[in-house]
Design a protein around this motif. Sequence first.
Motif, PDB file in Angstrom:
ATOM      1  N   GLY A 102       0.793  -1.225   0.000  1.00  8.41           N
ATOM      2  CA  GLY A 102       0.000   0.000   0.000  1.00  8.41           C
ATOM      3  C   GLY A 102       0.828   1.279   0.000  1.00  8.41           C
ATOM      4  O   GLY A 102       0.271   2.372   0.131  1.00  8.41           O
ATOM      5  N   ALA A 103       2.145   1.186  -0.151  1.00  6.53           N
ATOM      6  CA  ALA A 103       2.957   2.415  -0.307  1.00  6.53           C
ATOM      7  C   ALA A 103       2.559   3.083  -1.606  1.00  6.53           C
ATOM      8  O   ALA A 103       2.481   4.305  -1.715  1.00  6.53           O
ATOM      9  N   LEU A 104       2.289   2.253  -2.630  1.00  8.13           N
ATOM     10  CA  LEU A 104       1.620   2.740  -3.827  1.00  8.13           C
ATOM     11  C   LEU A 104       0.137   2.496  -3.584  1.00  8.13           C
ATOM     12  O   LEU A 104      -0.257   1.388  -3.210  1.00  8.13           O
ATOM     13  N   ASP A 105      -0.674   3.525  -3.730  1.00  6.86           N
ATOM     14  CA  ASP A 105      -2.112   3.337  -3.605  1.00  6.86           C
ATOM     15  C   ASP A 105      -2.807   4.246  -4.599  1.00  6.86           C
ATOM     16  O   ASP A 105      -2.800   5.481  -4.438  1.00  6.86           O
ATOM     17  N   ILE A 106      -3.388   3.642  -5.637  1.00  7.40           N
ATOM     18  CA  ILE A 106      -3.980   4.418  -6.727  1.00  7.40           C
ATOM     19  C   ILE A 106      -5.315   5.053  -6.332  1.00  7.40           C
ATOM     20  O   ILE A 106      -5.961   5.673  -7.163  1.00  7.40           O
ATOM     21  N   THR A 107      -5.718   4.908  -5.062  1.00  5.51           N
ATOM     22  CA  THR A 107      -6.926   5.609  -4.607  1.00  5.51           C
ATOM     23  C   THR A 107      -6.574   6.831  -3.755  1.00  5.51           C
ATOM     24  O   THR A 107      -7.416   7.349  -3.024  1.00  5.51           O
ATOM     25  N   GLY A 160      -1.744   8.665 -11.912  1.00  6.12           N
ATOM     26  CA  GLY A 160      -0.605   9.605 -11.981  1.00  6.12           C
ATOM     27  C   GLY A 160       0.738   8.951 -11.717  1.00  6.12           C
ATOM     28  O   GLY A 160       1.758   9.357 -12.279  1.00  6.12           O
ATOM     29  N   ALA A 161       0.761   7.932 -10.879  1.00  7.47           N
ATOM     30  CA  ALA A 161       2.034   7.308 -10.505  1.00  7.47           C
ATOM     31  C   ALA A 161       2.479   6.218 -11.477  1.00  7.47           C
ATOM     32  O   ALA A 161       3.591   5.717 -11.356  1.00  7.47           O
ATOM     33  N   VAL A 162       1.618   5.833 -12.412  1.00  7.35           N
ATOM     34  CA  VAL A 162       1.939   4.693 -13.278  1.00  7.35           C
ATOM     35  C   VAL A 162       1.698   4.923 -14.778  1.00  7.35           C
ATOM     36  O   VAL A 162       2.232   4.187 -15.619  1.00  7.35           O
ATOM     37  N   THR A 228      12.199   8.166 -12.634  1.00  6.65           N
ATOM     38  CA  THR A 228      12.559   8.843 -11.384  1.00  6.65           C
ATOM     39  C   THR A 228      11.348   9.487 -10.737  1.00  6.65           C
ATOM     40  O   THR A 228      10.558  10.157 -11.396  1.00  6.65           O
ATOM     41  N   SER A 229      11.204   9.265  -9.434  1.00  6.03           N
ATOM     42  CA  SER A 229      10.241  10.010  -8.622  1.00  6.03           C
ATOM     43  C   SER A 229      11.036  10.859  -7.653  1.00  6.03           C
ATOM     44  O   SER A 229      11.927  10.347  -6.971  1.00  6.03           O
ATOM     45  N   GLY A 230      10.711  12.137  -7.571  1.00  9.44           N
ATOM     46  CA  GLY A 230      11.457  13.001  -6.667  1.00  9.44           C
ATOM     47  C   GLY A 230      10.587  14.108  -6.120  1.00  9.44           C
ATOM     48  O   GLY A 230       9.685  14.601  -6.806  1.00  9.44           O
ATOM     49  N   CYS A 272       8.497   0.027 -13.222  1.00 10.59           N
ATOM     50  CA  CYS A 272       9.466   1.058 -12.832  1.00 10.59           C
ATOM     51  C   CYS A 272       8.746   2.283 -12.264  1.00 10.59           C
ATOM     52  O   CYS A 272       9.150   2.841 -11.243  1.00 10.59           O
ATOM     53  N   ASP A 273       7.686   2.690 -12.948  1.00  4.80           N
ATOM     54  CA  ASP A 273       6.964   3.893 -12.523  1.00  4.80           C
ATOM     55  C   ASP A 273       6.284   3.664 -11.169  1.00  4.80           C
ATOM     56  O   ASP A 273       6.412   4.474 -10.243  1.00  4.80           O
ATOM     57  N   GLY A 274       5.585   2.557 -11.042  1.00  9.67           N
ATOM     58  CA  GLY A 274       4.902   2.261  -9.780  1.00  9.67           C
ATOM     59  C   GLY A 274       5.891   2.147  -8.628  1.00  9.67           C
ATOM     60  O   GLY A 274       5.671   2.686  -7.535  1.00  9.67           O
ATOM     61  N   PHE A 280       9.905   5.603  -2.921  1.00  8.29           N
ATOM     62  CA  PHE A 280      10.063   6.946  -2.353  1.00  8.29           C
ATOM     63  C   PHE A 280       9.298   7.032  -1.035  1.00  8.29           C
ATOM     64  O   PHE A 280       9.783   7.585  -0.049  1.00  8.29           O
ATOM     65  N   VAL A 281       8.111   6.449  -1.011  1.00  2.00           N
ATOM     66  CA  VAL A 281       7.276   6.458   0.203  1.00  2.00           C
ATOM     67  C   VAL A 281       7.903   5.560   1.283  1.00  2.00           C
ATOM     68  O   VAL A 281       7.912   5.904   2.465  1.00  2.00           O
ATOM     69  N   LEU A 282       8.446   4.424   0.878  1.00  2.00           N
ATOM     70  CA  LEU A 282       8.965   3.449   1.840  1.00  2.00           C
ATOM     71  C   LEU A 282      10.217   3.932   2.576  1.00  2.00           C
ATOM     72  O   LEU A 282      10.428   3.582   3.744  1.00  2.00           O
TER      73      LEU A 282
END
Length: 334
Positions: A102-107, A160-162, A228-230, A272-274, A280-282
């Motif tokens: 759930g660090a990635l959460d599309i909701t 947006g994240a994927v 890259t996420s920053g 990669c995107d997800g 980054f969150v973890l």
Amino acid sequence: MKRIFLLLLGLLLLSGCQPQKHDSQTFAMDTIMQFTAYGPKGQQALAHASARVQELDQLFSVTRSTSEIYAVNHAQGEPVALSEDTARLLAQSLELCSQTGGALDITAYPAVRAWGFTTGDYQVPSADELSALAAQIDYTQVELTENQVRLPDGMELDFGAVAKGYTGEVLAQELRELGVESAILTLGGNVQTIGSRPGGDPWRIGVQDPEGDGYLMVLSLVDQAAVTSGGYQRFFDADGERYWHIMDPASAAPARSGLTSVTIVGDSGTQCDGLSTALFVLGWEDAAGFWREHQGFDAVLVDEDGRIAITAGLEDRYVLGPGYEDRTVEVIRP
Ligand code: AMP
Ligand code: MG
């Protein structure tokens, strides 16, 4: 006379060996996208790429009232039939949400909106508002059957994240099918490569210094994506604090894990995107732990003290950038 003839012949042969370069630029997904393809199939393939990007943007846009995601987000608890692309990306995203705990959460969209990242009308929500928002973020409530989705009323999806990673991956596959053997697609912080550079050398992708303008390091890639996420990519400052667009789903607030950027290198742009967003969150330790457990991709981590780490698969595939030659790079090993 003979010498001039040979010279001209030489030039002709030389230019014949150099594959033709084709460039195109398109604006989609809030991003200027730049595509370069080499060889005789390049031009036609890039025309296809631009059209395909617009098509995917039209499906995935969270703000456009004619998009498929918009319809899903406004269905008030009713099921919605999905296109093949949306169903596929949704299934892959839910898998990544689950893998990353759930660090990635599309909701997370209502939180992204509450901070103003959808409009640029930035604000810091109250603590009460944030706990209410956090309680509503929960990808496990998304019901996806083969090509139909149902959300609880009030829940909203956001790719947006994927989306850009997926788009790069799909374009790469379709360009290869159209006969392109060498191309590089830049979709904002997402880079997708096809084959190698003309001549056979790997593509070289710079990892931006989150604190400056230079490139911390340059990575060698063949047929892979680098995403890259920053926190530096989209943010606002208020009351001496910086707030960025990557949310910690647990708090509905910008993720403060100590990392300033995460770059993921791998075969699947979507993954990669997800993962760039999720890791980054973890944060440093959990990101390293996630890599050790799952592998199948590589990562570059940068933290707020300027520490840099790469996973072992990148050890022979990077050089430090100009001006950063004296930096130490830690290697995360299995
Ligand atoms: P990226 O630039 O790929 O890291 O994705 C960031 C974008 O994804 C944000 O602009 C939001 O639209 C959305 N987002 C922010 N935080 C998250 C999260 N934890 N999980 C999923 N999507 C997020
Ligand atoms: Mg991402």
